[in-house]
Motif scaffolding. Structure first.
Motif, PDB file in Angstrom:
ATOM      1  N   GLY A 277      -2.924  14.336   8.370  1.00  0.00           N
ATOM      2  CA  GLY A 277      -3.830  13.260   8.005  1.00  0.00           C
ATOM      3  C   GLY A 277      -3.111  12.281   7.095  1.00  0.00           C
ATOM      4  N   VAL A 278      -3.603  11.037   7.060  1.00  0.00           N
ATOM      5  CA  VAL A 278      -2.921   9.975   6.319  1.00  0.00           C
ATOM      6  C   VAL A 278      -3.923   9.253   5.416  1.00  0.00           C
ATOM      7  N   LEU A 279      -3.577   9.140   4.131  1.00  0.00           N
ATOM      8  CA  LEU A 279      -4.374   8.325   3.217  1.00  0.00           C
ATOM      9  C   LEU A 279      -3.559   7.079   2.880  1.00  0.00           C
ATOM     10  N   ILE A 280      -4.218   5.929   2.940  1.00  0.00           N
ATOM     11  CA  ILE A 280      -3.555   4.662   2.633  1.00  0.00           C
ATOM     12  C   ILE A 280      -4.349   4.008   1.499  1.00  0.00           C
ATOM     13  N   ALA A 281      -3.663   3.606   0.440  1.00  0.00           N
ATOM     14  CA  ALA A 281      -4.381   3.060  -0.722  1.00  0.00           C
ATOM     15  C   ALA A 281      -3.435   2.317  -1.655  1.00  0.00           C
ATOM     16  N   HIS A 282      -4.038   1.651  -2.630  1.00  0.00           N
ATOM     17  CA  HIS A 282      -3.256   1.065  -3.717  1.00  0.00           C
ATOM     18  C   HIS A 282      -2.419   2.166  -4.381  1.00  0.00           C
ATOM     19  N   PRO A 283      -1.159   1.869  -4.737  1.00  0.00           N
ATOM     20  CA  PRO A 283      -0.273   2.886  -5.310  1.00  0.00           C
ATOM     21  C   PRO A 283      -0.845   3.584  -6.533  1.00  0.00           C
TER      22      PRO A 283
ATOM     23  N   ARG B 135      -8.138  -5.460   5.341  1.00  0.00           N
ATOM     24  CA  ARG B 135      -8.889  -5.853   4.138  1.00  0.00           C
ATOM     25  C   ARG B 135      -8.659  -4.904   2.969  1.00  0.00           C
ATOM     26  N   LEU B 136      -7.962  -3.780   3.252  1.00  0.00           N
ATOM     27  CA  LEU B 136      -7.890  -2.700   2.264  1.00  0.00           C
ATOM     28  C   LEU B 136      -7.479  -3.184   0.884  1.00  0.00           C
ATOM     29  N   LEU B 137      -6.396  -3.958   0.818  1.00  0.00           N
ATOM     30  CA  LEU B 137      -5.845  -4.317  -0.490  1.00  0.00           C
ATOM     31  C   LEU B 137      -6.675  -5.377  -1.212  1.00  0.00           C
ATOM     32  N   ASP B 138      -7.657  -5.986  -0.508  1.00  0.00           N
ATOM     33  CA  ASP B 138      -8.565  -6.917  -1.188  1.00  0.00           C
ATOM     34  C   ASP B 138      -9.543  -6.166  -2.086  1.00  0.00           C
ATOM     35  N   HIS B 139      -9.670  -4.869  -1.840  1.00  0.00           N
ATOM     36  CA  HIS B 139     -10.652  -4.069  -2.577  1.00  0.00           C
ATOM     37  C   HIS B 139      -9.945  -3.023  -3.430  1.00  0.00           C
ATOM     38  N   PRO B 140     -10.011  -3.177  -4.762  1.00  0.00           N
ATOM     39  CA  PRO B 140      -9.304  -2.214  -5.622  1.00  0.00           C
ATOM     40  C   PRO B 140      -9.886  -0.812  -5.546  1.00  0.00           C
ATOM     41  N   ASN B 141     -11.133  -0.664  -5.021  1.00  0.00           N
ATOM     42  CA  ASN B 141     -11.777   0.654  -5.044  1.00  0.00           C
ATOM     43  C   ASN B 141     -11.914   1.292  -3.656  1.00  0.00           C
TER      44      ASN B 141
ATOM     45  N   ALA C  11       0.842  -1.202   0.000  1.00  0.00           N
ATOM     46  CA  ALA C  11       0.000   0.000   0.000  1.00  0.00           C
ATOM     47  C   ALA C  11       0.872   1.243   0.000  1.00  0.00           C
ATOM     48  N   GLU C  12       0.344   2.323  -0.562  1.00  0.00           N
ATOM     49  CA  GLU C  12       1.087   3.587  -0.628  1.00  0.00           C
ATOM     50  C   GLU C  12       0.434   4.604   0.307  1.00  0.00           C
ATOM     51  N   LEU C  13       1.231   5.602   0.740  1.00  0.00           N
ATOM     52  CA  LEU C  13       0.722   6.635   1.641  1.00  0.00           C
ATOM     53  C   LEU C  13       0.707   7.990   0.957  1.00  0.00           C
ATOM     54  N   LEU C  14      -0.235   8.830   1.413  1.00  0.00           N
ATOM     55  CA  LEU C  14      -0.245  10.231   0.997  1.00  0.00           C
ATOM     56  C   LEU C  14      -0.624  11.024   2.246  1.00  0.00           C
ATOM     57  N   LEU C  15       0.169  12.017   2.586  1.00  0.00           N
ATOM     58  CA  LEU C  15      -0.098  12.777   3.811  1.00  0.00           C
ATOM     59  C   LEU C  15      -0.753  14.114   3.466  1.00  0.00           C
TER      60      LEU C  15
ATOM     61  N   TRP D 241      -3.890   4.560  -7.164  1.00  0.00           N
ATOM     62  CA  TRP D 241      -4.739   5.680  -6.730  1.00  0.00           C
ATOM     63  C   TRP D 241      -3.880   6.844  -6.261  1.00  0.00           C
ATOM     64  N   VAL D 242      -2.880   6.509  -5.449  1.00  0.00           N
ATOM     65  CA  VAL D 242      -2.049   7.569  -4.863  1.00  0.00           C
ATOM     66  C   VAL D 242      -1.298   8.325  -5.963  1.00  0.00           C
ATOM     67  N   GLU D 243      -0.858   7.604  -6.977  1.00  0.00           N
ATOM     68  CA  GLU D 243      -0.130   8.236  -8.079  1.00  0.00           C
ATOM     69  C   GLU D 243      -0.967   9.353  -8.714  1.00  0.00           C
ATOM     70  N   GLN D 244      -2.276   9.102  -8.867  1.00  0.00           N
ATOM     71  CA  GLN D 244      -3.156  10.121  -9.461  1.00  0.00           C
ATOM     72  C   GLN D 244      -3.491  11.234  -8.472  1.00  0.00           C
ATOM     73  N   LEU D 245      -3.791  10.828  -7.229  1.00  0.00           N
ATOM     74  CA  LEU D 245      -4.152  11.826  -6.204  1.00  0.00           C
ATOM     75  C   LEU D 245      -2.997  12.784  -5.946  1.00  0.00           C
ATOM     76  N   GLU D 246      -1.778  12.259  -6.052  1.00  0.00           N
ATOM     77  CA  GLU D 246      -0.580  13.087  -5.831  1.00  0.00           C
ATOM     78  C   GLU D 246      -0.574  14.336  -6.719  1.00  0.00           C
ATOM     79  N   LYS D 247      -1.164  14.214  -7.910  1.00  0.00           N
ATOM     80  CA  LYS D 247      -1.156  15.349  -8.840  1.00  0.00           C
ATOM     81  C   LYS D 247      -2.034  16.489  -8.345  1.00  0.00           C
ATOM     82  N   CYS D 248      -2.997  16.159  -7.473  1.00  0.00           N
ATOM     83  CA  CYS D 248      -3.900  17.191  -6.948  1.00  0.00           C
ATOM     84  C   CYS D 248      -3.385  17.799  -5.651  1.00  0.00           C
ATOM     85  N   ARG D 249      -2.349  17.203  -5.089  1.00  0.00           N
ATOM     86  CA  ARG D 249      -1.818  17.704  -3.818  1.00  0.00           C
ATOM     87  C   ARG D 249      -0.946  18.917  -4.083  1.00  0.00           C
ATOM     88  N   LEU D 250      -1.151  19.977  -3.304  1.00  0.00           N
ATOM     89  CA  LEU D 250      -0.259  21.124  -3.449  1.00  0.00           C
ATOM     90  C   LEU D 250       1.118  20.736  -2.920  1.00  0.00           C
TER      91      LEU D 250
END
Ligand code: PLP
Length: 365
Positions: free
Chosen positions: A229-235, A205-211, A84-88, A237-246
């Protein structure tokens, strides 16, 4: 209308003009039992060590944009699966905003149970999304059938569920969260702001669910002032969300302080244990009060309860006059009529709260 206000009316998006901003009560001198903060400040003997760490920080430089050192410690402490990947974020509020920015927006729908965390609606509106809420079941768990029907009808891009839920305090059924995730093509965000006080977590169970994306925060475990705050998800998702992070969204003082706090997490754990002990005592005492009709089960650091024979607004004012600030939930949702929410404080604070509440009797009103 003045020229200025005409201009403001003309340009601020209508949905923003219609919004009621998030209000924070001014506690004055009252004891703050309204916002799920930890009642204990950072212990004195660790203060010097922490201040030393801060004194080495180069404030003239931007912070580490990836929060690399902090992420390493968060991974260990939360036992995040290696895949899993993190985004703070600047609090998990910012992460909710970021998810909506990337995945919701105009022409898309955000869904959440009701009553739940107020910011789901606010941020959905800010992002231009439609917002649909589905009432919780009678036991304050998910109404899975109703949510699945709403998934079919509205095709939500994002569905938020808080486990445990705020402002009711109860945990949700993990199997029902899984079923919900399986029945929507959209994203399900499991918000575990109260993970430290809960009996279960969705993380295994997080990684059992792709969504599914999972959120946590340091705010409710004693570090509300840091805004981490901490977001934990499949990498992916994080790769895309990272683009929206300032860039640099978590300041260097917050990064260094959070890392230090998590390296001394036995201090945090002790405070959590004390809160759990006080939560049981508070719930028990509330249950025996003649003015209390019902105490909702809690897997959080707060307790929501319904008053009988006394209007919640009167009880709220009485408590405030006695120097205790709680949160009134009355009027926020039919299921919370005549309910107050009290954050677990220190034993002395809780005694003051209980004393003030028992000073009320149904006959007075
Ligand atoms: C408090 C809370 C948050 C926000 O936490 P921050 O990290 O302080 O922004 C998110 N979700 C729920 C359910 C909360 O109760």
């Amino acid at each position: 209308m003045s020229e200025l206000s005409a201009q403001v009316r003309r340009w601020v998006r209508p949905e923003i003009q219609d919004l009621v901003g998030y209000k924070v009560a001014d506690p004055g001198d009252a004891i703050k039992l309204d916002a799920m903060e930890s009642p204990w400040p950072w212990p004195g003997d660790l203060r010097d060590e922490w201040l030393n760490r801060l004194s080495e920080v180069a404030l003239n430089r931007y912070p580490d944009p990836n929060c690399g050192d902090l992420k390493k410690v968060v991974r260990e402490v939360f036992e995040v699966p290696a895949c899993a990947e993190l985004l703070l974020g600047n609090g998990s509020d910012e992460l909710i905003q970021l998810i909506n920015l990337a995945i919701a927006g105009h022409g898309r729908t955000v869904m959440a149970p009701a009553p739940s965390f107020a910011m789901y609606r606010v941020i959905a509106t800010l992002s231009g999304s439609e917002f649909v809420e589905i009432d919780l079941a009678d036991d304050y768990g998910l109404d899975l059938a109703a949510m699945q029907a709403a998934v079919g009808k509205h095709q939500p891009a994002v569905t938020y569920v808080a486990h445990p839920n705020n402002p009711t305090g109860n945990g949700l059924d993990l199997d029902e969260i899984s079923s919900l995730a399986l029945s929507t093509e959209g994203v399900v965000v499991v918000d575990e702001a109260y993970y430290a006080y809960a009996d279960s977590s969705f993380l295994p169970r997080l990684l059992d669910h792709p969504n599914v994306l999972l959120l946590r925060t340091l705010s409710k475990v004693g570090l509300a002032g840091l805004r981490v705050g901490v977001l934990i998800a499949h990498p992916e998702w994080v790769e895309q969300l990272e683009k929206c992070r300032l860039p640099y969204n978590v300041g260097v003082l917050a990064q260094v302080s959070a890392k230090f706090a998590l390296e001394h997490r036995q201090q945090l754990d002790e405070a959590i244990k004390r809160v759990l002990g006080e939560r049981s005592r508070l719930a028990e005492e509330l249950r025996h009060m003649p003015v209390v009709e019902r105490v909702l089960p809690s897997e959080t650091n707060f307790i929501t309860f319904r008053l009988k024979a006394i209007p919640a607004s009167r009880a709220y004012k009485h408590l405030l006059a006695e120097g205790v600030l709680v949160k009134s939930l009355d009027g926020s949702h039919p299921r919370l009529s005549n309910c107050l929410r009290v954050t677990v404080g220190t034993p002395q604070e809780n005694d003051l709260f209980l004393g003030a509440l028992s000073g009320l009797s149904a006959g007075d009103y």
